[in-house]
Scaffold this motif. Structure first.
Motif, mmCIF file in Angstrom:
data_model
loop_
_atom_site.group_PDB
_atom_site.id
_atom_site.type_symbol
_atom_site.label_atom_id
_atom_site.label_comp_id
_atom_site.label_asym_id
_atom_site.label_seq_id
_atom_site.Cartn_x
_atom_site.Cartn_y
_atom_site.Cartn_z
ATOM 1 N N GLY A 20 -85.273 -12.967 0.833
ATOM 2 C CA GLY A 20 -84.863 -14.019 1.762
ATOM 3 C C GLY A 20 -83.716 -13.588 2.656
ATOM 4 N N ILE A 21 -82.732 -12.921 2.069
ATOM 5 C CA ILE A 21 -81.596 -12.427 2.858
ATOM 6 C C ILE A 21 -82.061 -11.363 3.847
ATOM 7 C CG2 ILE A 21 -79.427 -11.137 2.713
ATOM 8 C CD1 ILE A 21 -78.942 -12.571 0.022
ATOM 9 N N TYR A 22 -82.924 -10.472 3.395
ATOM 10 C CA TYR A 22 -83.443 -9.416 4.268
ATOM 11 C C TYR A 22 -84.252 -10.020 5.413
ATOM 12 C CZ TYR A 22 -85.375 -4.906 5.563
ATOM 13 O OH TYR A 22 -85.715 -3.776 6.238
ATOM 14 N N ASP A 23 -85.032 -11.048 5.098
ATOM 15 C CA ASP A 23 -85.825 -11.705 6.133
ATOM 16 C C ASP A 23 -84.939 -12.386 7.166
ATOM 17 O OD1 ASP A 23 -88.227 -12.594 7.344
ATOM 18 O OD2 ASP A 23 -87.961 -14.558 6.396
ATOM 19 N N TRP A 24 -83.817 -12.887 6.725
ATOM 20 C CA TRP A 24 -82.890 -13.572 7.633
ATOM 21 C C TRP A 24 -82.237 -12.591 8.613
ATOM 22 C CZ3 TRP A 24 -81.809 -18.533 8.665
ATOM 23 C CH2 TRP A 24 -80.655 -18.814 9.407
ATOM 24 N N PHE A 25 -81.827 -11.412 8.091
ATOM 25 C CA PHE A 25 -81.062 -10.480 8.922
ATOM 26 C C PHE A 25 -81.909 -9.403 9.589
ATOM 27 C CE2 PHE A 25 -77.661 -12.062 6.118
ATOM 28 C CZ PHE A 25 -76.779 -12.496 7.094
ATOM 29 N N ALA A 26 -82.934 -8.931 8.946
ATOM 30 C CA ALA A 26 -83.742 -7.838 9.504
ATOM 31 C C ALA A 26 -85.065 -8.389 10.018
ATOM 32 C CB ALA A 26 -83.999 -6.777 8.446
ATOM 33 N N GLU A 28 -87.846 -6.342 10.634
ATOM 34 C CA GLU A 28 -88.914 -5.359 10.528
ATOM 35 C C GLU A 28 -89.778 -5.686 9.309
ATOM 36 O OE1 GLU A 28 -89.288 -2.482 8.407
ATOM 37 O OE2 GLU A 28 -87.631 -2.912 7.111
ATOM 38 N N PRO A 29 -91.089 -5.536 9.423
ATOM 39 C CA PRO A 29 -91.995 -6.041 8.387
ATOM 40 C C PRO A 29 -92.112 -5.171 7.136
ATOM 41 C CG PRO A 29 -93.237 -5.119 10.197
ATOM 42 C CD PRO A 29 -91.792 -5.085 10.607
ATOM 43 N N ALA A 30 -91.789 -3.885 7.215
ATOM 44 C CA ALA A 30 -92.005 -3.008 6.068
ATOM 45 C C ALA A 30 -91.082 -3.374 4.897
ATOM 46 C CB ALA A 30 -91.785 -1.555 6.466
ATOM 47 N N GLY A 31 -89.838 -3.632 5.176
ATOM 48 C CA GLY A 31 -88.905 -4.013 4.112
ATOM 49 C C GLY A 31 -89.252 -5.357 3.506
ATOM 50 N N LYS A 32 -89.680 -6.288 4.345
ATOM 51 C CA LYS A 32 -90.097 -7.601 3.844
ATOM 52 C C LYS A 32 -91.293 -7.464 2.913
ATOM 53 C CE LYS A 32 -89.233 -9.578 8.232
ATOM 54 N NZ LYS A 32 -89.647 -10.500 9.278
ATOM 55 N N ALA A 33 -92.246 -6.640 3.311
ATOM 56 C CA ALA A 33 -93.437 -6.448 2.482
ATOM 57 C C ALA A 33 -93.079 -5.773 1.162
ATOM 58 C CB ALA A 33 -94.465 -5.614 3.241
ATOM 59 N N ALA A 34 -92.197 -4.784 1.208
ATOM 60 C CA ALA A 34 -91.805 -4.088 -0.024
ATOM 61 C C ALA A 34 -91.083 -5.030 -0.980
ATOM 62 C CB ALA A 34 -90.917 -2.896 0.319
ATOM 63 N N LEU A 35 -90.191 -5.850 -0.471
ATOM 64 C CA LEU A 35 -89.483 -6.797 -1.331
ATOM 65 C C LEU A 35 -90.412 -7.887 -1.856
ATOM 66 C CD1 LEU A 35 -86.127 -7.053 0.605
ATOM 67 C CD2 LEU A 35 -86.456 -6.140 -1.696
ATOM 68 N N ALA A 36 -91.351 -8.311 -1.041
ATOM 69 C CA ALA A 36 -92.311 -9.320 -1.507
ATOM 70 C C ALA A 36 -93.197 -8.754 -2.608
ATOM 71 C CB ALA A 36 -93.166 -9.806 -0.340
#
Length: 129
Positions: A20-26, A28-36
């Motif tokens: 959630g924090i990464y989605d708020w600040f960044a 780019e989709p690759a990090g969101k997908a990896a964290l999900a």
């Protein structure tokens, strides 16, 4: 397995919050997908441990006042030898090579991997009869 379930639930919660924090600040989709995916994998393991705890009850290791002699003995059945791990690994390697050389090789690797996984599942299927 209750402790392990809570441990992986904490890991899943960590990945959910960080996602959630990464989605708020960044953006780019690759990090969101990896964290999900990390959240989903740890939540799956946590759910498995919760289900096993509910199904089997507390283990001897989960209780505080248990003598050591109660935990002695065989834990479960483990296969003494099997050809299916190398077959499955070879299939995964062929799938990886197929990503480079073509879909036809990936399909061959998927067939090899499916055979290895089916062997894992059904190798000792009639052991209890």
């Amino acid at each position: 397995m209750r402790f392990e379930a809570f441990l992986f639930a904490g890991v899943a919660l960590f990945f959910a919050v960080m996602g959630g924090i990464y989605d708020w600040f960044a953006k780019e989709p690759a990090g969101k997908a990896a964290l999900a995916i990390a959240f989903l994998m740890s939540a799956l393991i946590s759910a498995f441990f919760f289900i096993q705890h509910r199904r089997r009850g507390p283990r001897a290791q989960d209780r505080r006042e248990v003598p050591v002699a109660e935990t002695a003995g065989p834990l479960d059945f483990f296969a003494p030898h099997s050809w299916y791990p190398p077959i499955t690994a070879a299939g995964a390697a062929v799938i990886a090579l197929g990503m480079t050389f073509g879909v036809w090789l990936m399909l061959i690797g998927a067939g090899i991997t499916a055979g290895g996984v089916a062997g894992f599942v059904f190798q000792y299927g009639n052991r209890g009869e």
